[in-house]
Design a protein around this motif. Structure first.
Motif, PDB file in Angstrom:
ATOM      1  N   GLU A 174       0.839  -1.206   0.000  1.00 19.76           N
ATOM      2  CA  GLU A 174       0.000   0.000   0.000  1.00 19.76           C
ATOM      3  C   GLU A 174       0.872   1.253   0.000  1.00 19.76           C
ATOM      4  O   GLU A 174       0.600   2.208  -0.729  1.00 19.76           O
ATOM      5  CB  GLU A 174      -0.930   0.018   1.210  1.00 19.76           C
ATOM      6  N   PHE A 175       1.925   1.250   0.820  1.00 18.00           N
ATOM      7  CA  PHE A 175       2.828   2.393   0.903  1.00 18.00           C
ATOM      8  C   PHE A 175       3.509   2.646  -0.436  1.00 18.00           C
ATOM      9  O   PHE A 175       3.576   3.781  -0.906  1.00 18.00           O
ATOM     10  CB  PHE A 175       3.865   2.172   2.010  1.00 18.00           C
ATOM     11  N   CYS A 176       4.005   1.562  -1.069  1.00 19.96           N
ATOM     12  CA  CYS A 176       4.682   1.708  -2.370  1.00 19.96           C
ATOM     13  C   CYS A 176       3.745   2.292  -3.414  1.00 19.96           C
ATOM     14  O   CYS A 176       4.122   3.191  -4.172  1.00 19.96           O
ATOM     15  CB  CYS A 176       5.231   0.366  -2.833  1.00 19.96           C
ATOM     16  N   TRP A 177       2.518   1.798  -3.488  1.00 18.15           N
ATOM     17  CA  TRP A 177       1.548   2.317  -4.463  1.00 18.15           C
ATOM     18  C   TRP A 177       1.164   3.752  -4.137  1.00 18.15           C
ATOM     19  O   TRP A 177       0.928   4.560  -5.039  1.00 18.15           O
ATOM     20  CB  TRP A 177       0.322   1.414  -4.533  1.00 18.15           C
ATOM     21  N   LEU A 178       1.073   4.082  -2.873  1.00 12.51           N
ATOM     22  CA  LEU A 178       0.752   5.451  -2.484  1.00 12.51           C
ATOM     23  C   LEU A 178       1.847   6.413  -2.955  1.00 12.51           C
ATOM     24  O   LEU A 178       1.561   7.481  -3.493  1.00 12.51           O
ATOM     25  CB  LEU A 178       0.595   5.538  -0.966  1.00 12.51           C
ATOM     26  N   ILE A 179       3.096   6.018  -2.783  1.00 14.38           N
ATOM     27  CA  ILE A 179       4.221   6.856  -3.210  1.00 14.38           C
ATOM     28  C   ILE A 179       4.289   6.930  -4.733  1.00 14.38           C
ATOM     29  O   ILE A 179       4.473   7.999  -5.308  1.00 14.38           O
ATOM     30  CB  ILE A 179       5.553   6.309  -2.634  1.00 14.38           C
ATOM     31  N   LEU A 180       4.141   5.788  -5.396  1.00 11.13           N
ATOM     32  CA  LEU A 180       4.247   5.770  -6.859  1.00 11.13           C
ATOM     33  C   LEU A 180       3.146   6.577  -7.543  1.00 11.13           C
ATOM     34  O   LEU A 180       3.377   7.213  -8.571  1.00 11.13           O
ATOM     35  CB  LEU A 180       4.201   4.327  -7.376  1.00 11.13           C
ATOM     36  N   PHE A 181       1.939   6.518  -7.000  1.00 13.07           N
ATOM     37  CA  PHE A 181       0.802   7.147  -7.663  1.00 13.07           C
ATOM     38  C   PHE A 181       0.182   8.246  -6.807  1.00 13.07           C
ATOM     39  O   PHE A 181      -1.034   8.394  -6.749  1.00 13.07           O
ATOM     40  CB  PHE A 181      -0.239   6.087  -8.036  1.00 13.07           C
ATOM     41  N   TYR A 182       1.034   9.005  -6.168  1.00 11.70           N
ATOM     42  CA  TYR A 182       0.570  10.125  -5.358  1.00 11.70           C
ATOM     43  C   TYR A 182      -0.151  11.121  -6.264  1.00 11.70           C
ATOM     44  O   TYR A 182       0.351  11.500  -7.319  1.00 11.70           O
ATOM     45  CB  TYR A 182       1.750  10.809  -4.662  1.00 11.70           C
ATOM     46  N   ARG A 183      -1.341  11.530  -5.846  1.00  9.89           N
ATOM     47  CA  ARG A 183      -2.114  12.509  -6.627  1.00  9.89           C
ATOM     48  C   ARG A 183      -1.632  13.913  -6.290  1.00  9.89           C
ATOM     49  O   ARG A 183      -1.676  14.342  -5.157  1.00  9.89           O
ATOM     50  CB  ARG A 183      -3.585  12.367  -6.318  1.00  9.89           C
ATOM     51  N   HIS A 184      -1.216  14.592  -7.303  1.00  9.95           N
ATOM     52  CA  HIS A 184      -0.784  15.977  -7.116  1.00  9.95           C
ATOM     53  C   HIS A 184      -1.864  16.909  -7.662  1.00  9.95           C
ATOM     54  O   HIS A 184      -2.904  16.472  -8.137  1.00  9.95           O
ATOM     55  CB  HIS A 184       0.566  16.211  -7.800  1.00  9.95           C
ATOM     56  N   ASP A 185      -1.621  18.171  -7.603  1.00 12.10           N
ATOM     57  CA  ASP A 185      -2.632  19.163  -7.996  1.00 12.10           C
ATOM     58  C   ASP A 185      -2.886  19.208  -9.490  1.00 12.10           C
ATOM     59  O   ASP A 185      -3.866  19.794  -9.936  1.00 12.10           O
ATOM     60  CB  ASP A 185      -2.221  20.560  -7.513  1.00 12.10           C
ATOM     61  N   ASP A 186      -2.023  18.605 -10.298  1.00  9.51           N
ATOM     62  CA  ASP A 186      -2.158  18.678 -11.752  1.00  9.51           C
ATOM     63  C   ASP A 186      -3.021  17.538 -12.301  1.00  9.51           C
ATOM     64  O   ASP A 186      -2.835  17.109 -13.425  1.00  9.51           O
ATOM     65  CB  ASP A 186      -0.769  18.651 -12.392  1.00  9.51           C
ATOM     66  N   CYS A 187      -3.955  17.028 -11.521  1.00  8.91           N
ATOM     67  CA  CYS A 187      -4.822  15.925 -11.956  1.00  8.91           C
ATOM     68  C   CYS A 187      -6.248  16.403 -12.211  1.00  8.91           C
ATOM     69  O   CYS A 187      -7.199  15.647 -12.080  1.00  8.91           O
ATOM     70  CB  CYS A 187      -4.832  14.817 -10.905  1.00  8.91           C
ATOM     71  N   SER A 188      -6.402  17.666 -12.584  1.00  9.35           N
ATOM     72  CA  SER A 188      -7.742  18.221 -12.770  1.00  9.35           C
ATOM     73  C   SER A 188      -8.435  17.665 -14.015  1.00  9.35           C
ATOM     74  O   SER A 188      -9.650  17.541 -14.051  1.00  9.35           O
ATOM     75  CB  SER A 188      -7.676  19.744 -12.837  1.00  9.35           C
ATOM     76  N   THR A 189      -7.667  17.292 -15.045  1.00 11.39           N
ATOM     77  CA  THR A 189      -8.256  16.725 -16.255  1.00 11.39           C
ATOM     78  C   THR A 189      -8.476  15.234 -16.053  1.00 11.39           C
ATOM     79  O   THR A 189      -7.550  14.513 -15.693  1.00 11.39           O
ATOM     80  CB  THR A 189      -7.317  16.945 -17.463  1.00 11.39           C
ATOM     81  N   PRO A 190      -9.712  14.743 -16.260  1.00 12.87           N
ATOM     82  CA  PRO A 190      -9.972  13.303 -16.086  1.00 12.87           C
ATOM     83  C   PRO A 190      -9.080  12.456 -16.990  1.00 12.87           C
ATOM     84  O   PRO A 190      -8.848  12.796 -18.145  1.00 12.87           O
ATOM     85  CB  PRO A 190     -11.449  13.158 -16.482  1.00 12.87           C
ATOM     86  N   GLY A 191      -8.567  11.377 -16.428  1.00 13.59           N
ATOM     87  CA  GLY A 191      -7.721  10.462 -17.192  1.00 13.59           C
ATOM     88  C   GLY A 191      -6.250  10.809 -17.201  1.00 13.59           C
ATOM     89  O   GLY A 191      -5.457  10.097 -17.804  1.00 13.59           O
ATOM     90  N   THR A 192      -5.866  11.916 -16.558  1.00 13.18           N
ATOM     91  CA  THR A 192      -4.446  12.290 -16.567  1.00 13.18           C
ATOM     92  C   THR A 192      -3.675  11.643 -15.440  1.00 13.18           C
ATOM     93  O   THR A 192      -2.454  11.591 -15.482  1.00 13.18           O
ATOM     94  CB  THR A 192      -4.273  13.818 -16.486  1.00 13.18           C
ATOM     95  N   CYS A 193      -4.366  11.178 -14.403  1.00 16.54           N
ATOM     96  CA  CYS A 193      -3.700  10.555 -13.267  1.00 16.54           C
ATOM     97  C   CYS A 193      -4.319   9.189 -12.984  1.00 16.54           C
ATOM     98  O   CYS A 193      -5.520   8.990 -13.153  1.00 16.54           O
ATOM     99  CB  CYS A 193      -3.815  11.416 -12.010  1.00 16.54           C
ATOM    100  N   PHE A 194      -3.487   8.289 -12.552  1.00 22.71           N
ATOM    101  CA  PHE A 194      -3.946   6.957 -12.179  1.00 22.71           C
ATOM    102  C   PHE A 194      -4.728   7.044 -10.874  1.00 22.71           C
ATOM    103  O   PHE A 194      -4.292   7.679  -9.920  1.00 22.71           O
ATOM    104  CB  PHE A 194      -2.745   6.026 -12.009  1.00 22.71           C
ATOM    105  N   GLU A 195      -5.894   6.440 -10.850  1.00 25.10           N
ATOM    106  CA  GLU A 195      -6.730   6.434  -9.649  1.00 25.10           C
ATOM    107  C   GLU A 195      -6.485   5.146  -8.874  1.00 25.10           C
ATOM    108  O   GLU A 195      -7.048   4.105  -9.205  1.00 25.10           O
ATOM    109  CB  GLU A 195      -8.218   6.532 -10.027  1.00 25.10           C
ATOM    110  N   HIS A 196      -5.648   5.199  -7.872  1.00 24.04           N
ATOM    111  CA  HIS A 196      -5.359   4.022  -7.052  1.00 24.04           C
ATOM    112  C   HIS A 196      -6.444   3.863  -5.993  1.00 24.04           C
ATOM    113  O   HIS A 196      -6.768   4.805  -5.290  1.00 24.04           O
ATOM    114  CB  HIS A 196      -3.991   4.150  -6.381  1.00 24.04           C
ATOM    115  N   VAL A 197      -7.022   2.679  -5.924  1.00 20.86           N
ATOM    116  CA  VAL A 197      -8.031   2.395  -4.906  1.00 20.86           C
ATOM    117  C   VAL A 197      -7.296   1.893  -3.669  1.00 20.86           C
ATOM    118  O   VAL A 197      -6.692   0.822  -3.689  1.00 20.86           O
ATOM    119  CB  VAL A 197      -9.048   1.349  -5.399  1.00 20.86           C
ATOM    120  N   ARG A 198      -7.331   2.661  -2.604  1.00 18.25           N
ATOM    121  CA  ARG A 198      -6.591   2.303  -1.397  1.00 18.25           C
ATOM    122  C   ARG A 198      -7.217   1.095  -0.705  1.00 18.25           C
ATOM    123  O   ARG A 198      -8.435   0.942  -0.677  1.00 18.25           O
ATOM    124  CB  ARG A 198      -6.548   3.487  -0.448  1.00 18.25           C
TER     125      ARG A 198
END
Length: 143
Positions: free
Chosen positions: A75-99
């Motif tokens: 869980e920690f590794c996936w959280l670090i790898l796919f941390y959501r930053h502020d530049d994810c306003s456009t749908p589909g630009t960031c991976f949505e990790h289900v915690r």
């Protein structure tokens, strides 16, 4: 194959990370404990499993705790790898990790291995199928 190339290039002898887990494993315990990702398995065994066994805890509890630690690590590794930053306003630009998915996966497998150890032996004791059936019957009689 990768370990052979590294050994050839560096001169250091490496171990294979996987040991034919999908086709040679005969139980969940063998799959996770002897064949799948042996480097991480070795680290978790030294860090979680052996200290718990050394304190006198049963092998089934130590195995379940080891899988819990593995789930938290994943869980920690996936959280670090796919941390959501502020530049994810456009749908589909960031991976949505289900915690919680990795924790649930490793928790389930931890329960399977713990049940295998409890019912069919482990930690130096050989119970076998007959002993496992006897343990199940004894548990059913308690209730």
């Amino acid at each position: 194959m990768v370990s052979a190339a590294v050994s050839l290039l560096t001169g250091y002898e490496t171990i294979d990370c996987m040991n034919d887990p999908l086709f040679s494993s005969t139980s969940p315990g063998e799959f996770w404990g002897e064949r799948w990702n042996r480097n991480v398995q070795s680290m978790l065994k030294r860090a979680v499993y052996k200290p718990l066994r050394g304190d006198g805890h049963p092998s089934s509890l130590a195995a379940a705790a080891t899988f819990l630690a593995s789930g938290i690590l994943h869980e920690f590794c996936w959280l670090i790898l796919f941390y959501r930053h502020d530049d994810c306003s456009t749908p589909g630009t960031c991976f949505e990790h289900v915690r919680g998915t990795h924790l649930a996966f490793f928790g389930w497998n931890g329960l399977l291995v713990a049940a295998e150890l409890f019912f069919f032996g482990g930690g130096g004791e050989e119970v076998g199928v007959e002993g496992g059936v006897g343990r199940m019957r004894a548990l059913m009689r308690r209730n």
